[in-house]
Design a protein around this motif. Structure first.
Motif, PDB file in Angstrom:
ATOM      1  N   LEU A 129      60.630  46.413  41.710  1.00  0.00           N
ATOM      2  CA  LEU A 129      61.404  47.802  41.415  1.00  0.00           C
ATOM      3  C   LEU A 129      60.363  48.610  40.440  1.00  0.00           C
ATOM      4  N   GLU A 130      60.355  49.807  40.790  1.00  0.00           N
ATOM      5  CA  GLU A 130      59.539  50.827  39.787  1.00  0.00           C
ATOM      6  C   GLU A 130      60.301  51.936  39.525  1.00  0.00           C
ATOM      7  N   GLY A 131      60.045  52.540  38.215  1.00  0.00           N
ATOM      8  CA  GLY A 131      60.620  53.738  38.108  1.00  0.00           C
ATOM      9  C   GLY A 131      60.034  54.259  36.661  1.00  0.00           C
ATOM     10  N   ALA A 132      60.331  55.520  36.326  1.00  0.00           N
ATOM     11  CA  ALA A 132      59.756  56.088  34.978  1.00  0.00           C
ATOM     12  C   ALA A 132      60.735  55.736  33.921  1.00  0.00           C
ATOM     13  N   PRO A 133      60.150  55.956  32.639  1.00  0.00           N
ATOM     14  CA  PRO A 133      61.108  55.349  31.559  1.00  0.00           C
ATOM     15  C   PRO A 133      62.365  56.247  31.615  1.00  0.00           C
ATOM     16  N   ALA A 134      63.469  55.812  31.057  1.00  0.00           N
ATOM     17  CA  ALA A 134      64.743  56.600  31.052  1.00  0.00           C
ATOM     18  C   ALA A 134      65.376  56.427  32.293  1.00  0.00           C
ATOM     19  N   GLU A 182      68.262  50.074  40.773  1.00  0.00           N
ATOM     20  CA  GLU A 182      69.485  49.588  41.344  1.00  0.00           C
ATOM     21  C   GLU A 182      69.026  48.487  42.462  1.00  0.00           C
ATOM     22  N   ASP A 183      69.375  47.164  42.650  1.00  0.00           N
ATOM     23  CA  ASP A 183      69.254  46.502  43.675  1.00  0.00           C
ATOM     24  C   ASP A 183      70.524  45.469  43.759  1.00  0.00           C
ATOM     25  N   VAL A 187      75.828  40.609  45.071  1.00  0.00           N
ATOM     26  CA  VAL A 187      76.231  41.011  43.482  1.00  0.00           C
ATOM     27  C   VAL A 187      75.109  42.190  43.322  1.00  0.00           C
ATOM     28  N   PRO A 188      75.629  43.362  43.242  1.00  0.00           N
ATOM     29  CA  PRO A 188      74.903  44.531  42.556  1.00  0.00           C
ATOM     30  C   PRO A 188      74.499  44.405  41.054  1.00  0.00           C
ATOM     31  N   PHE A 189      73.157  44.826  40.547  1.00  0.00           N
ATOM     32  CA  PHE A 189      72.976  44.768  39.468  1.00  0.00           C
ATOM     33  C   PHE A 189      72.036  46.040  39.125  1.00  0.00           C
ATOM     34  N   THR A 190      71.812  46.415  37.871  1.00  0.00           N
ATOM     35  CA  THR A 190      71.151  47.653  37.734  1.00  0.00           C
ATOM     36  C   THR A 190      69.766  47.201  36.601  1.00  0.00           C
TER      37      THR A 190
END
Length: 342
Positions: free
Chosen positions: A59-64, A68-69, A131-134
């Motif tokens: 998973l990769e993303g910017a702050p704030a 999801e996966d 099961v989804p999670f964030t």
């Protein structure tokens, strides 16, 4: 007519009866240590392997931002299982991923996970549950890698699924080698060292060992991968076998570690390679030989003094000869013969 039973015949009968009894006792089957359920990333468009199977989450993303996966739980047994889910800062129970310290100022990455109503999942027999999670990245999260894991647990048993979590932004690969030391002797010698990840990305280092003695270069170790993944901020103490260590020499060992992204570091240490046990035996032998020589010399000098006797001069200097030379005997005066009676 009765057959006489000798002691040897009786022993043979007892052995045969015991063997027959062992063959007739049914074997008790061992209890199967089946876990009953498995946990793995659910197949999807982001699959890292052909066929949809993923060995870990990426998973990769910017702050704030919110990432999801989905996690797949499969009940492989004939009974119901209830599994609880949580996030963790690192994978528990996986030796290749040591625990990582929480990210500075942002809390541990394990606290960024949320499973909502799926934190506790009841799985019927022979059923698969997805099961989804964030993962909510804090606004103040520093860029770089934040090793994490999804942990599934039931009745004391835990299974971890790795999560390669990266916060977007400038990355820095930095590595240092510290505390180099030589331990052991000969083929049992090892080089101890410490690796420290001072950047913000996970590193898989390679190691190169170079050695020099008093008379030139010694056998070292070529570049080889270090069996550890080093998360940001992690310090790990390791040892490297050194079968080429000399038996007797003054050596200097240089450890060089490199990693993708331009990370590199070098540190050295010097030491004497001495077979102390053999050296100790040699030293004791020389000491004993010197002591024997000293005792022999003392005895010889004592015998010479006894042979000289008192005429050779005492400790008070008596018996000095002409010219005041000690030890020279003074002849007794003779009476002059004139023919006259005394």
């Amino acid at each position: 007519m009765p057959v006489p039973h000798t002691p040897r015949t009786v022993r043979r009968l007892l052995v045969l009866l015991a063997a027959a009894a062992l063959h007739t006792v049914p074997a008790v089957p061992a209890a199967a240590d089946a876990p009953g359920w498995t946990a793995e990333p659910a197949a999807g468009a982001a699959a890292a392997r052909p066929g949809g199977a993923r060995p870990y989450f990426y998973l990769e993303g910017a702050p704030a931002t919110v990432l999801e996966d989905r996690l797949a739980l499969t009940n492989t047994s004939d009974r119901e299982h209830t599994v609880t889910l949580r996030g963790s800062d690192a994978v528990d129970g996986v030796p290749a991923v040591p625990p990582a310290a929480p990210a500075p100022g942002a809390g541990g990455a394990g606290s960024w996970f949320s499973f909502g109503a799926g934190a506790t999942v009841t799985i019927p027999p022979r059923t698969r549950a997805v099961v989804p999670f964030t993962v909510t990245v804090p606004p103040t999260a520093p860029p770089g890698d934040h090793p994490a894991a999804v942990i599934a647990a039931e009745a004391g048993r835990e299974a971890g699924v790795r999560v390669h979590l990266r916060v977007s932004g400038p990355t820095l690969a930095a590595l240092t080698v510290e505390d180099v030391a030589i331990r052991g002797r000969g083929t049992a010698a090892v080089v101890a060292y410490t690796l420290v990840n001072r950047g913000n990305v996970a590193l898989v280092p390679e190691l190169y060992l170079r050695a020099e003695g008093a008379f030139g270069e010694l056998p070292g170790r070529g570049p080889r991968p270090v069996p550890v993944e080093l998360p940001p901020g992690r310090r790990v103490e390791l040892t490297e076998p050194w079968p080429g260590a000399p038996v007797f020499d003054r050596v200097r060992v240089t450890v060089t570690a490199t990693a993708p992204g331009g990370a590199a570091s070098t540190a050295s240490a010097s030491a004497w390679c001495v077979p102390w046990r053999a050296a100790g035996r040699t030293g004791l032998g020389l000491l004993g030989l010197g002591g024997t020589a000293l005792v022999t010399l003392t005895l010889v000098r004592g015998r010479r003094r006894l042979r000289r006797g008192p005429a050779d001069g005492g400790a008070d200097g008596a018996g000095g000869g002409p010219g005041g030379k000690p030890g020279a005997a003074t002849p007794a005066p003779e009476h002059e013969r004139t023919g006259a009676s005394r």
